[in-house]
Motif scaffolding. Structure first.
Motif, PDB file in Angstrom:
ATOM      1  N   ARG A  21      24.400  14.558   8.836  1.00 36.58           N
ATOM      2  CA  ARG A  21      25.101  15.005   8.037  1.00 36.58           C
ATOM      3  C   ARG A  21      24.251  13.963   6.664  1.00 36.58           C
ATOM      4  NH1 ARG A  21      30.114  16.488   7.378  1.00 36.58           N
ATOM      5  NH2 ARG A  21      29.638  18.767   8.503  1.00 36.58           N
ATOM      6  N   VAL A  22      24.605  12.156   7.289  1.00 34.80           N
ATOM      7  CA  VAL A  22      23.762  11.925   6.195  1.00 34.80           C
ATOM      8  C   VAL A  22      22.615  11.436   6.008  1.00 34.80           C
ATOM      9  CG1 VAL A  22      24.412   8.715   5.564  1.00 34.80           C
ATOM     10  CG2 VAL A  22      26.252  10.316   5.851  1.00 34.80           C
ATOM     11  N   THR A  23      22.409  11.280   7.452  1.00 36.55           N
ATOM     12  CA  THR A  23      20.528  10.863   7.104  1.00 36.55           C
ATOM     13  C   THR A  23      20.366  12.212   6.287  1.00 36.55           C
ATOM     14  OG1 THR A  23      20.767  10.343   9.345  1.00 36.55           O
ATOM     15  CG2 THR A  23      18.558  11.745   8.562  1.00 36.55           C
ATOM     16  N   ARG A  24      20.514  13.483   6.609  1.00 29.93           N
ATOM     17  CA  ARG A  24      19.556  14.524   6.106  1.00 29.93           C
ATOM     18  C   ARG A  24      20.046  14.786   4.598  1.00 29.93           C
ATOM     19  NH1 ARG A  24      23.029  18.893   8.844  1.00 29.93           N
ATOM     20  NH2 ARG A  24      24.255  19.726   6.430  1.00 29.93           N
ATOM     21  N   ARG A  25      21.455  14.508   3.870  1.00 29.87           N
ATOM     22  CA  ARG A  25      20.706  14.113   2.533  1.00 29.87           C
ATOM     23  C   ARG A  25      20.626  13.396   1.956  1.00 29.87           C
ATOM     24  NH1 ARG A  25      27.020  13.228   2.583  1.00 29.87           N
ATOM     25  NH2 ARG A  25      28.601  15.263   2.807  1.00 29.87           N
ATOM     26  N   GLU A  26      20.245  11.593   2.839  1.00 33.52           N
ATOM     27  CA  GLU A  26      18.890  11.160   2.183  1.00 33.52           C
ATOM     28  C   GLU A  26      18.176  11.680   1.948  1.00 33.52           C
ATOM     29  OE1 GLU A  26      19.872   7.797   1.217  1.00 33.52           O
ATOM     30  OE2 GLU A  26      21.451   8.815   0.839  1.00 33.52           O
ATOM     31  N   ARG A  27      16.980  12.301   3.510  1.00 33.11           N
ATOM     32  CA  ARG A  27      16.157  13.464   3.072  1.00 33.11           C
ATOM     33  C   ARG A  27      16.144  13.708   2.289  1.00 33.11           C
ATOM     34  NH1 ARG A  27      15.568  12.857   9.762  1.00 33.11           N
ATOM     35  NH2 ARG A  27      15.029  11.209  10.067  1.00 33.11           N
ATOM     36  N   GLU A  28      16.873  14.392   2.377  1.00 35.32           N
ATOM     37  CA  GLU A  28      16.660  15.397   0.995  1.00 35.32           C
ATOM     38  C   GLU A  28      16.670  14.766  -0.969  1.00 35.32           C
ATOM     39  OE1 GLU A  28      20.410  17.659   1.219  1.00 35.32           O
ATOM     40  OE2 GLU A  28      19.577  19.672   2.421  1.00 35.32           O
ATOM     41  N   LYS A  29      17.033  13.830  -0.444  1.00 37.78           N
ATOM     42  CA  LYS A  29      16.925  13.086  -1.902  1.00 37.78           C
ATOM     43  C   LYS A  29      15.283  12.599  -1.690  1.00 37.78           C
ATOM     44  CE  LYS A  29      21.591  11.097  -2.193  1.00 37.78           C
ATOM     45  NZ  LYS A  29      22.421   9.628  -2.032  1.00 37.78           N
ATOM     46  N   LEU A  30      15.034  11.468  -1.100  1.00 35.05           N
ATOM     47  CA  LEU A  30      13.791  10.824  -1.117  1.00 35.05           C
ATOM     48  C   LEU A  30      12.465  12.201  -1.041  1.00 35.05           C
ATOM     49  CD1 LEU A  30      14.659   8.186   1.376  1.00 35.05           C
ATOM     50  CD2 LEU A  30      14.508   7.771  -0.773  1.00 35.05           C
ATOM     51  N   SER A  41       1.122  -1.016  -0.097  1.00 41.10           N
ATOM     52  CA  SER A  41      -0.370  -0.056  -0.038  1.00 41.10           C
ATOM     53  C   SER A  41       0.999   0.867  -0.107  1.00 41.10           C
ATOM     54  CB  SER A  41      -0.885  -0.004   1.273  1.00 41.10           C
ATOM     55  OG  SER A  41      -0.268   0.167   2.563  1.00 41.10           O
ATOM     56  N   LYS A  42       0.254   3.052  -0.340  1.00 42.76           N
ATOM     57  CA  LYS A  42       1.152   3.643  -0.225  1.00 42.76           C
ATOM     58  C   LYS A  42       1.101   3.884   1.162  1.00 42.76           C
ATOM     59  CE  LYS A  42      -1.283   5.416  -4.129  1.00 42.76           C
ATOM     60  NZ  LYS A  42      -0.322   5.685  -5.221  1.00 42.76           N
ATOM     61  N   LEU A  43       0.923   3.707   1.871  1.00 44.97           N
ATOM     62  CA  LEU A  43       1.077   3.928   3.532  1.00 44.97           C
ATOM     63  C   LEU A  43       2.552   2.702   3.664  1.00 44.97           C
ATOM     64  CD1 LEU A  43       0.576   5.683   6.000  1.00 44.97           C
ATOM     65  CD2 LEU A  43      -0.522   3.924   6.587  1.00 44.97           C
ATOM     66  N   ASP A  44       2.264   1.571   3.177  1.00 38.08           N
ATOM     67  CA  ASP A  44       3.871   0.429   3.540  1.00 38.08           C
ATOM     68  C   ASP A  44       4.908   1.472   2.684  1.00 38.08           C
ATOM     69  OD1 ASP A  44       2.294  -0.980   4.806  1.00 38.08           O
ATOM     70  OD2 ASP A  44       1.682  -1.761   3.649  1.00 38.08           O
ATOM     71  N   GLN A  45       4.445   2.011   1.249  1.00 38.69           N
ATOM     72  CA  GLN A  45       6.066   2.194   1.125  1.00 38.69           C
ATOM     73  C   GLN A  45       6.529   3.932   1.515  1.00 38.69           C
ATOM     74  OE1 GLN A  45       3.986   3.802  -3.140  1.00 38.69           O
ATOM     75  NE2 GLN A  45       4.191   1.522  -3.931  1.00 38.69           N
ATOM     76  N   LEU A  46       5.567   4.500   1.861  1.00 39.63           N
ATOM     77  CA  LEU A  46       6.054   5.865   2.573  1.00 39.63           C
ATOM     78  C   LEU A  46       6.321   5.235   4.221  1.00 39.63           C
ATOM     79  CD1 LEU A  46       5.443   8.672   3.092  1.00 39.63           C
ATOM     80  CD2 LEU A  46       3.485   8.748   4.827  1.00 39.63           C
ATOM     81  N   ARG A  47       6.343   4.392   5.064  1.00 36.34           N
ATOM     82  CA  ARG A  47       6.962   3.830   5.911  1.00 36.34           C
ATOM     83  C   ARG A  47       7.919   3.166   5.595  1.00 36.34           C
ATOM     84  NH1 ARG A  47       1.829   0.866   8.099  1.00 36.34           N
ATOM     85  NH2 ARG A  47       1.256   2.311   9.176  1.00 36.34           N
ATOM     86  N   LYS A  48       8.338   2.580   4.801  1.00 36.06           N
ATOM     87  CA  LYS A  48      10.148   1.769   4.249  1.00 36.06           C
ATOM     88  C   LYS A  48      10.779   3.597   3.485  1.00 36.06           C
ATOM     89  CE  LYS A  48      10.013  -1.344   1.736  1.00 36.06           C
ATOM     90  NZ  LYS A  48       9.228  -2.630   0.414  1.00 36.06           N
ATOM     91  N   LEU A  49       9.758   4.340   3.401  1.00 42.93           N
ATOM     92  CA  LEU A  49      10.913   4.713   2.534  1.00 42.93           C
ATOM     93  C   LEU A  49      11.578   5.670   3.637  1.00 42.93           C
ATOM     94  CD1 LEU A  49       8.684   6.782  -0.889  1.00 42.93           C
ATOM     95  CD2 LEU A  49      11.441   5.995  -0.069  1.00 42.93           C
ATOM     96  N   ASP A  50      10.920   6.547   5.135  1.00 45.41           N
ATOM     97  CA  ASP A  50      11.286   6.983   5.789  1.00 45.41           C
ATOM     98  C   ASP A  50      12.056   6.850   6.827  1.00 45.41           C
ATOM     99  OD1 ASP A  50      10.979   8.913   7.806  1.00 45.41           O
ATOM    100  OD2 ASP A  50       9.494   8.144   8.855  1.00 45.41           O
ATOM    101  N   LYS A  51      12.212   4.669   7.065  1.00 47.08           N
ATOM    102  CA  LYS A  51      13.087   4.062   7.668  1.00 47.08           C
ATOM    103  C   LYS A  51      13.872   4.227   6.820  1.00 47.08           C
ATOM    104  CE  LYS A  51      10.094   0.668  10.344  1.00 47.08           C
ATOM    105  NZ  LYS A  51      10.059  -0.618   9.770  1.00 47.08           N
ATOM    106  N   SER A  52      13.932   4.338   5.263  1.00 50.87           N
ATOM    107  CA  SER A  52      15.276   4.483   4.542  1.00 50.87           C
ATOM    108  C   SER A  52      16.085   5.525   4.449  1.00 50.87           C
ATOM    109  CB  SER A  52      15.037   3.597   3.168  1.00 50.87           C
ATOM    110  OG  SER A  52      14.861   5.098   2.338  1.00 50.87           O
TER     111      SER A  52
END
Length: 124
Positions: free
Chosen positions: A101-110, A33-44
């Motif tokens: 720093r790495v987490t901020r970059r990944e969040r900007e990408k996603l 589901s879209k909510l599952d995709q959202l959770r997966k992206l947030d964790k990644s």
């Protein structure tokens, strides 16, 4: 002439049907589901930062231990041991800023994908 009477008999069993559906569900490709995709992206977004910072922290702790070993066991390596230990302390201290720093970059990408999914989920 004889009349042929063709009849069809069907017995419905809810329990059997539920078992059939459960078995069928095992072999279907999983629907995400879209909510599952959202959770997966947030964790990644935080996963890569965690891996990198833990690696740097463990490496720093090992270098610090090597420096301590040099100062305590081998007297002739006292001064280099202090330098090695300080390098280990610097690596351990750098682990958290590296994580941020790495987490901020990944969040900007996603961010575009996550924002798109949240907009789709919030639509009534």
């Amino acid at each position: 002439m004889e009349e042929k009477k063709e009849t069809f008999e069907y017995t419905y069993s809810a329990k059997e049907q539920a078992e059939i559906r459960a078995i069928r569900q095992k072999y279907l490709p999983p629907e995400e589901s879209k909510l599952d995709q959202l959770r997966k992206l947030d964790k990644s977004a935080a996963k890569k930062g965690t891996v990198v910072s833990v690696t740097v922290g463990v490496l720093g702790a090992l270098v610090l231990g090597l420096g301590m070993c040099c100062t305590m066991v081998w007297v002739e390596l006292f001064a280099p041991g202090i330098v090695i230990g300080l390098a280990g302390i610097a690596l351990v201290a750098a682990a958290y800023p590296i994580y941020r720093r790495v987490t901020r970059r990944e969040r900007e990408k996603l961010a575009p994908q996550i924002l798109k999914l949240t907009e789709e989920l919030q639509k009534p």
